[in-house]
Motif scaffolding. Structure first.
Motif, PDB file in Angstrom:
ATOM      1  N   ALA A  60      44.351 -68.525  34.867  1.00 51.47           N
ATOM      2  CA  ALA A  60      45.456 -69.084  34.073  1.00 51.47           C
ATOM      3  C   ALA A  60      46.706 -68.197  34.117  1.00 51.47           C
ATOM      4  O   ALA A  60      47.110 -67.609  33.104  1.00 51.47           O
ATOM      5  N   PRO A  61      47.350 -68.063  35.290  1.00 52.94           N
ATOM      6  CA  PRO A  61      48.541 -67.207  35.411  1.00 52.94           C
ATOM      7  C   PRO A  61      49.638 -67.608  34.437  1.00 52.94           C
ATOM      8  O   PRO A  61      49.833 -68.797  34.148  1.00 52.94           O
ATOM      9  N   ARG A  62      50.352 -66.600  33.946  1.00 48.60           N
ATOM     10  CA  ARG A  62      51.455 -66.815  33.016  1.00 48.60           C
ATOM     11  C   ARG A  62      52.755 -66.310  33.635  1.00 48.60           C
ATOM     12  O   ARG A  62      52.748 -65.351  34.412  1.00 48.60           O
ATOM     13  N   GLY A  63      53.842 -66.923  33.266  1.00 43.11           N
ATOM     14  CA  GLY A  63      55.146 -66.549  33.783  1.00 43.11           C
ATOM     15  C   GLY A  63      55.461 -65.081  33.537  1.00 43.11           C
ATOM     16  O   GLY A  63      55.193 -64.554  32.450  1.00 43.11           O
ATOM     17  N   GLY A  64      56.025 -64.425  34.551  1.00 43.72           N
ATOM     18  CA  GLY A  64      56.446 -63.038  34.418  1.00 43.72           C
ATOM     19  C   GLY A  64      55.386 -62.004  34.749  1.00 43.72           C
ATOM     20  O   GLY A  64      55.672 -60.805  34.765  1.00 43.72           O
ATOM     21  N   GLN A  65      54.151 -62.453  35.025  1.00 39.13           N
ATOM     22  CA  GLN A  65      53.090 -61.493  35.332  1.00 39.13           C
ATOM     23  C   GLN A  65      53.271 -60.896  36.724  1.00 39.13           C
ATOM     24  O   GLN A  65      53.811 -61.532  37.632  1.00 39.13           O
ATOM     25  N   LYS A  66      52.779 -59.667  36.875  1.00 35.86           N
ATOM     26  CA  LYS A  66      52.778 -58.982  38.170  1.00 35.86           C
ATOM     27  C   LYS A  66      51.355 -58.959  38.709  1.00 35.86           C
ATOM     28  O   LYS A  66      50.449 -58.419  38.074  1.00 35.86           O
ATOM     29  N   LEU A  67      51.195 -59.547  39.884  1.00 34.49           N
ATOM     30  CA  LEU A  67      49.884 -59.633  40.531  1.00 34.49           C
ATOM     31  C   LEU A  67      49.790 -58.640  41.681  1.00 34.49           C
ATOM     32  O   LEU A  67      50.727 -58.482  42.456  1.00 34.49           O
ATOM     33  N   LEU A  68      48.628 -57.989  41.775  1.00 35.16           N
ATOM     34  CA  LEU A  68      48.259 -57.265  42.989  1.00 35.16           C
ATOM     35  C   LEU A  68      47.090 -58.005  43.611  1.00 35.16           C
ATOM     36  O   LEU A  68      46.017 -58.106  43.006  1.00 35.16           O
ATOM     37  N   ASP A  69      47.298 -58.541  44.805  1.00 34.32           N
ATOM     38  CA  ASP A  69      46.241 -59.252  45.526  1.00 34.32           C
ATOM     39  C   ASP A  69      45.777 -58.382  46.683  1.00 34.32           C
ATOM     40  O   ASP A  69      46.463 -58.269  47.701  1.00 34.32           O
ATOM     41  N   VAL A  70      44.626 -57.745  46.508  1.00 36.42           N
ATOM     42  CA  VAL A  70      44.099 -56.799  47.495  1.00 36.42           C
ATOM     43  C   VAL A  70      43.255 -57.557  48.521  1.00 36.42           C
ATOM     44  O   VAL A  70      42.595 -58.549  48.188  1.00 36.42           O
ATOM     45  N   ALA A  71      43.290 -57.079  49.768  1.00 31.74           N
ATOM     46  CA  ALA A  71      42.705 -57.818  50.887  1.00 31.74           C
ATOM     47  C   ALA A  71      43.319 -59.214  50.913  1.00 31.74           C
ATOM     48  O   ALA A  71      42.655 -60.206  51.203  1.00 31.74           O
ATOM     49  N   GLY A  72      44.614 -59.252  50.581  1.00 33.90           N
ATOM     50  CA  GLY A  72      45.315 -60.519  50.370  1.00 33.90           C
ATOM     51  C   GLY A  72      45.630 -61.271  51.634  1.00 33.90           C
ATOM     52  O   GLY A  72      46.039 -62.440  51.570  1.00 33.90           O
ATOM     53  N   GLY A  73      45.464 -60.621  52.787  1.00 30.35           N
ATOM     54  CA  GLY A  73      45.558 -61.299  54.070  1.00 30.35           C
ATOM     55  C   GLY A  73      46.802 -62.137  54.242  1.00 30.35           C
ATOM     56  O   GLY A  73      47.925 -61.639  54.213  1.00 30.35           O
ATOM     57  N   THR A  74      46.596 -63.448  54.376  1.00 29.12           N
ATOM     58  CA  THR A  74      47.703 -64.347  54.676  1.00 29.12           C
ATOM     59  C   THR A  74      48.359 -64.939  53.428  1.00 29.12           C
ATOM     60  O   THR A  74      49.144 -65.874  53.535  1.00 29.12           O
TER      61      THR A  74
END
Length: 250
Positions: A60-74
């Motif tokens: 449930a992502p919320r506006g303004g959040q900072k995501l780190l997607d590791v092994a995020g590939g494409t």
């Protein structure tokens, strides 16, 4: 004085020195990068998209959040996250630069360019400061990490207090007969698909073997808790072919 045995780990069904695994994994993903998204569709009959949507539903992502997607590939997860959040920022971090190069070519990457960073980095030694991100995701990547516990520890370090961890990974079906049927498909069909579509059966043989070596749901849940995460839970997807693990940095 007796010599201490060298630290070893799994690379598929092979036993290799720990320091060799990252290079071998990079070789696999460099080989399949240009066909990776197509192969995911073929290998899972498109179901990986449903699993990733289920991941976003629980996250449930919320506006303004900072995501780190590791092994995020494409960039699959980062694109979904930003669409759901409405606005925010995503950092795609991957050990294999050629995967990031393929991700940047996607139409979503261009339209979301101001909200995206692409960073080459190691899950076990992330190039980010403590308490930086609101959300950490890793999708079908942690089984390729040499020491998954260290990756989870790093996830805890870079998350802000109140931050969320979510791991999507292939897992174990809690039914022996169904697991055997799935193994027959995995070992006999997927490497052949890899040969036809990507011209590479060996990399897909490794990917199948790495799934079988990954800890089961309860064992991995214990690892999430050992990293310090609270309220840790998991949800099976497609009878346990894949699994979502969630935890919070309190």
């Amino acid at each position: 004085m007796t010599e201490t045995p060298e630290n070893t780990t799994h690379f598929g069904f092979q036993t290799v020195k720990e320091e060799e695994k990252a290079g071998k994994v990079q070789g696999v993903f460099t080989s399949v990068a240009s066909k990776y998204d197509i192969m995911n569709d073929v290998m899972s009959v498109g179901i990986h998209r449903v699993w990733k949507d289920a991941m976003m539903d629980w996250l449930a992502p919320r506006g303004g959040q900072k995501l780190l997607d590791v092994a995020g590939g494409t960039g699959d997860i980062s694109f979904r996250f930003l669409k759901r959040a409405g606005y925010g920022h995503a950092t795609v971090c991957d050990l294999t630069e050629s995967m990031l190069v393929e991700g940047r070519k996607r139409a979503e990457a261009e339209s979301m360019a101001e909200s995206l960073d692409w960073v080459v980095g190691d899950a076990m030694k992330l190039p980010f400061a403590n308490n930086t991100f609101d959300v950490y995701t890793i999708s079908f990547g942690i089984r390729n990490v040499t020491r998954p516990q260290e990756a989870l520890n790093e996830a805890y370090r870079v998350l802000k207090p109140g931050g969320r961890l979510m791991v999507l990974e292939f897992s174990q079906i809690p039914n022996d007969m169904l697991q055997k049927m799935y193994d027959l498909y995995s070992f006999n069909v997927i490497p052949r698909m890899g040969k036809v579509i990507a011209g590479d059966s060996e990399s897909y043989q490794y990917l199948v073997e790495s799934i079988r070596n990954f800890p089961d749901q309860e064992t991995f849940l214990g690892m999430v808790k050992n990293a310090g995460f609270e309220n840790a839970k998991y949800r099976n997807l497609s009878m346990g072919i894949a699994c979502l693990h969630s935890g919070w940095k309190i």
